[in-house]
Design an enzyme around this catalytic site. Structure first.
Site, PDB file in Angstrom:
ATOM      1  N   ASP A  17       0.861  -1.192   0.000  1.00 18.00           N
ATOM      2  CA  ASP A  17       0.000   0.000   0.000  1.00 18.00           C
ATOM      3  C   ASP A  17       0.893   1.237   0.000  1.00 18.00           C
ATOM      4  O   ASP A  17       2.079   1.163   0.340  1.00 18.00           O
ATOM      5  CB  ASP A  17      -0.909   0.011   1.237  1.00 18.00           C
ATOM      6  CG  ASP A  17      -1.847   1.215   1.234  1.00 18.00           C
ATOM      7  OD1 ASP A  17      -2.487   1.481   0.193  1.00 18.00           O
ATOM      8  OD2 ASP A  17      -1.940   1.918   2.259  1.00 18.00           O
ATOM      9  N   SER A  18       0.299   2.373  -0.344  1.00 21.97           N
ATOM     10  CA  SER A  18       1.050   3.631  -0.286  1.00 21.97           C
ATOM     11  C   SER A  18       1.472   3.964   1.146  1.00 21.97           C
ATOM     12  O   SER A  18       2.417   4.710   1.347  1.00 21.97           O
ATOM     13  CB  SER A  18       0.188   4.766  -0.831  1.00 21.97           C
ATOM     14  OG  SER A  18      -0.975   4.902  -0.033  1.00 21.97           O
ATOM     15  N   GLY A  50      -3.112   9.185  -3.851  1.00 14.90           N
ATOM     16  CA  GLY A  50      -4.439   9.518  -4.385  1.00 14.90           C
ATOM     17  C   GLY A  50      -4.515  10.624  -5.424  1.00 14.90           C
ATOM     18  O   GLY A  50      -5.358  10.577  -6.313  1.00 14.90           O
ATOM     19  N   CYS A  80      -4.349  -1.589  -2.080  1.00 18.09           N
ATOM     20  CA  CYS A  80      -4.472  -0.157  -2.324  1.00 18.09           C
ATOM     21  C   CYS A  80      -5.349   0.001  -3.564  1.00 18.09           C
ATOM     22  O   CYS A  80      -5.018  -0.545  -4.631  1.00 18.09           O
ATOM     23  CB  CYS A  80      -3.074   0.406  -2.580  1.00 18.09           C
ATOM     24  SG  CYS A  80      -3.060   2.125  -3.094  1.00 18.09           S
ATOM     25  N   ASN A  81      -6.449   0.698  -3.395  1.00 18.34           N
ATOM     26  CA  ASN A  81      -7.364   0.872  -4.542  1.00 18.34           C
ATOM     27  C   ASN A  81      -6.741   1.738  -5.623  1.00 18.34           C
ATOM     28  O   ASN A  81      -6.936   1.508  -6.808  1.00 18.34           O
ATOM     29  CB  ASN A  81      -8.673   1.508  -4.082  1.00 18.34           C
ATOM     30  CG  ASN A  81      -9.504   0.557  -3.248  1.00 18.34           C
ATOM     31  OD1 ASN A  81     -10.374  -0.118  -3.772  1.00 18.34           O
ATOM     32  ND2 ASN A  81      -9.227   0.467  -1.957  1.00 18.34           N
ATOM     33  N   THR A  82      -5.999   2.756  -5.205  1.00 17.49           N
ATOM     34  CA  THR A  82      -5.414   3.674  -6.174  1.00 17.49           C
ATOM     35  C   THR A  82      -4.418   2.915  -7.063  1.00 17.49           C
ATOM     36  O   THR A  82      -4.432   3.059  -8.286  1.00 17.49           O
ATOM     37  CB  THR A  82      -4.722   4.848  -5.443  1.00 17.49           C
ATOM     38  OG1 THR A  82      -5.649   5.379  -4.482  1.00 17.49           O
ATOM     39  CG2 THR A  82      -4.318   5.930  -6.406  1.00 17.49           C
ATOM     40  N   GLU A 165      -2.866   9.435   7.582  1.00 15.96           N
ATOM     41  CA  GLU A 165      -1.396   9.319   7.575  1.00 15.96           C
ATOM     42  C   GLU A 165      -0.782  10.210   8.661  1.00 15.96           C
ATOM     43  O   GLU A 165       0.297   9.933   9.155  1.00 15.96           O
ATOM     44  CB  GLU A 165      -0.825   9.687   6.202  1.00 15.96           C
ATOM     45  CG  GLU A 165      -1.075   8.649   5.109  1.00 15.96           C
ATOM     46  CD  GLU A 165      -0.204   7.382   5.246  1.00 15.96           C
ATOM     47  OE1 GLU A 165       1.007   7.496   5.464  1.00 15.96           O
ATOM     48  OE2 GLU A 165      -0.778   6.270   5.135  1.00 15.96           O
ATOM     49  N   CYS A 199     -11.122   2.758  -0.473  1.00 17.80           N
ATOM     50  CA  CYS A 199      -9.731   3.139  -0.194  1.00 17.80           C
ATOM     51  C   CYS A 199      -9.382   2.404   1.085  1.00 17.80           C
ATOM     52  O   CYS A 199     -10.143   2.472   2.067  1.00 17.80           O
ATOM     53  CB  CYS A 199      -9.603   4.641  -0.001  1.00 17.80           C
ATOM     54  SG  CYS A 199      -7.977   5.130   0.633  1.00 17.80           S
ATOM     55  N   THR A 200      -8.280   1.706   1.082  1.00 14.77           N
ATOM     56  CA  THR A 200      -7.982   0.833   2.226  1.00 14.77           C
ATOM     57  C   THR A 200      -7.640   1.612   3.496  1.00 14.77           C
ATOM     58  O   THR A 200      -7.605   1.037   4.583  1.00 14.77           O
ATOM     59  CB  THR A 200      -6.841  -0.143   1.878  1.00 14.77           C
ATOM     60  OG1 THR A 200      -5.685   0.607   1.472  1.00 14.77           O
ATOM     61  CG2 THR A 200      -7.259  -1.072   0.761  1.00 14.77           C
ATOM     62  N   HIS A 201      -7.393   2.909   3.369  1.00 13.65           N
ATOM     63  CA  HIS A 201      -7.201   3.734   4.570  1.00 13.65           C
ATOM     64  C   HIS A 201      -8.528   3.993   5.302  1.00 13.65           C
ATOM     65  O   HIS A 201      -8.535   4.221   6.503  1.00 13.65           O
ATOM     66  CB  HIS A 201      -6.626   5.110   4.199  1.00 13.65           C
ATOM     67  CG  HIS A 201      -5.165   5.142   3.935  1.00 13.65           C
ATOM     68  ND1 HIS A 201      -4.593   4.538   2.838  1.00 13.65           N
ATOM     69  CD2 HIS A 201      -4.141   5.722   4.617  1.00 13.65           C
ATOM     70  CE1 HIS A 201      -3.278   4.770   2.871  1.00 13.65           C
ATOM     71  NE2 HIS A 201      -2.993   5.483   3.924  1.00 13.65           N
TER      72      HIS A 201
HETATM   73  N1  DGL Z   1      -4.875   3.200   0.543  1.00 14.59           N
HETATM   74  C1  DGL Z   1      -4.923   3.622  -0.776  1.00 14.59           C
HETATM   75  C2  DGL Z   1      -6.155   3.263  -1.525  1.00 14.59           C
HETATM   76  O1  DGL Z   1      -6.754   2.245  -1.220  1.00 14.59           O
HETATM   77  C3  DGL Z   1      -4.203   4.835  -1.243  1.00 14.59           C
HETATM   78  C4  DGL Z   1      -4.409   6.107  -0.542  1.00 14.59           C
HETATM   79  C5  DGL Z   1      -3.469   7.174  -1.010  1.00 14.59           C
HETATM   80  O2  DGL Z   1      -2.262   6.949  -0.958  1.00 14.59           O
HETATM   81  O3  DGL Z   1      -3.963   8.216  -1.445  1.00 14.59           O
HETATM   82  O4  DGL Z   1      -6.553   3.937  -2.436  1.00 14.59           O
END
Ligand code: DGL
Length: 281
Positions: A17-18, A50, A80-82, A165, A199-201
């Protein structure tokens, strides 16, 4: 093939992930599949992804995948979705054949969309995601393929990842930004009955989002969905499964400060961890 020699002995499952978000996926995967080893990599030094361009997200994600392969992973989950939206397909189609056609990279968008049929009644789905994921239209395309009658309304939440973050998710300031995006979604699509946290966050903000979202609307985190989908995938791919080592161990890597990562990760995982710093060449 890669000019470097990739280790062929069984290795951990890579989770990328990011930043911290992928930990919400790892937590559920470890709960569901505790027997495997995991190697988590958070590119915290370059998060958030993102708002970054396709080219940059692809370049960073490919670097991470390559690194995880070099550490012995045969299977990497883009938690990570992005990255799943902007890099997965190109990596699968263009890079894997050169890196190693027997290794696999999987994303989180397809397994999430596959579950929508059993979750929604109205067919009106809401999506909270990063600007990059929304702009990529990856969810729209998957929904159109699998459930052509459903309607998807996406809302980009550019402030949510920076809040997480920077460890602001549980502080009162986060409420303003959560309420703002929830209200935007309801205004755009009053009939939505199911909302995906794309978004996994975002599960880290789950309680706040739940608080502002009308109670009759389902709020879906991806962790358990991805975990079930991975369990099923490993069952269907026994050759790859034998390449996943099984000592129940997790290792954590970050491109930022390891102490800070360990503190935050322990919070998200509910488990004390140690992290190591890496840099990409
Ligand atoms: N956790 C990430 C996602 O699922 C990326 C969030 C990011 O770095 O902007 O999209």
């Amino acid at each position: 093939m890669c000019d470097c020699k990739l280790p062929d002995t069984p290795g951990p499952i890579g989770v990328f992930d990011s930043g911290y978000g992928g930990l919400t996926i790892l937590r559920e995967i470890r709960r569901r599949l505790p027997q495997y080893d995991y190697l988590y990599l958070g590119d915290n030094a370059r998060a958030p992804y993102g708002n970054r361009s396709f080219e940059i997200v692809y370049e960073f994600t490919l670097q991470a995948v390559r690194y995880l392969f070099e550490q012995g992973c045969h299977l990497v989950i883009l938690a990570c979705n992005t990255a799943s939206a902007k890099a997965l397909r190109t990596i699968q189609q263009n890079d894997l054949p050169h890196l190693d056609p027997d290794r696999r990279v999987l994303g989180v968008i397809r397994p999430t969309v596959e579950q929508l049929g059993r979750l929604t009644r109205s067919g009106d789905i809401g999506l909270f995601a990063t600007q990059g994921t929304i702009a990529s239209q990856s969810y729209d395309m998957e929904v159109a393929k699998l459930f052509p009658d459903f309607r998807l309304t996406g809302v980009a939440c550019p402030m949510w990842v920076p809040l997480i973050e920077n460890n602001e998710a549980n502080r009162p300031g986060a409420d303003y930004f959560v309420k703002q995006e929830v209200d935007k979604l309801i205004e755009k699509s009053p009939t939505v009955d199911t909302v995906i946290l794309g978004c996994t966050h975002y599960p880290i903000l789950y309680d706040k989002i739940r608080h502002y979202l009308p109670q009759n609307i389902k709020l879906i985190s991806q962790g358990h969905i991805v975990a079930d989908s991975l369990a099923d995938y490993l069952k269907r791919h026994p050759r790859l499964e034998t390449k996943c080592s099984k000592n129940g161990r997790s290792t954590f890597l970050t491109t930022e400060q390891p102490d800070k990562f360990a503190d935050m990760a322990s919070l998200f995982l509910g488990d004390e961890i140690e992290a190591h710093k890496i840099t990409f060449d």
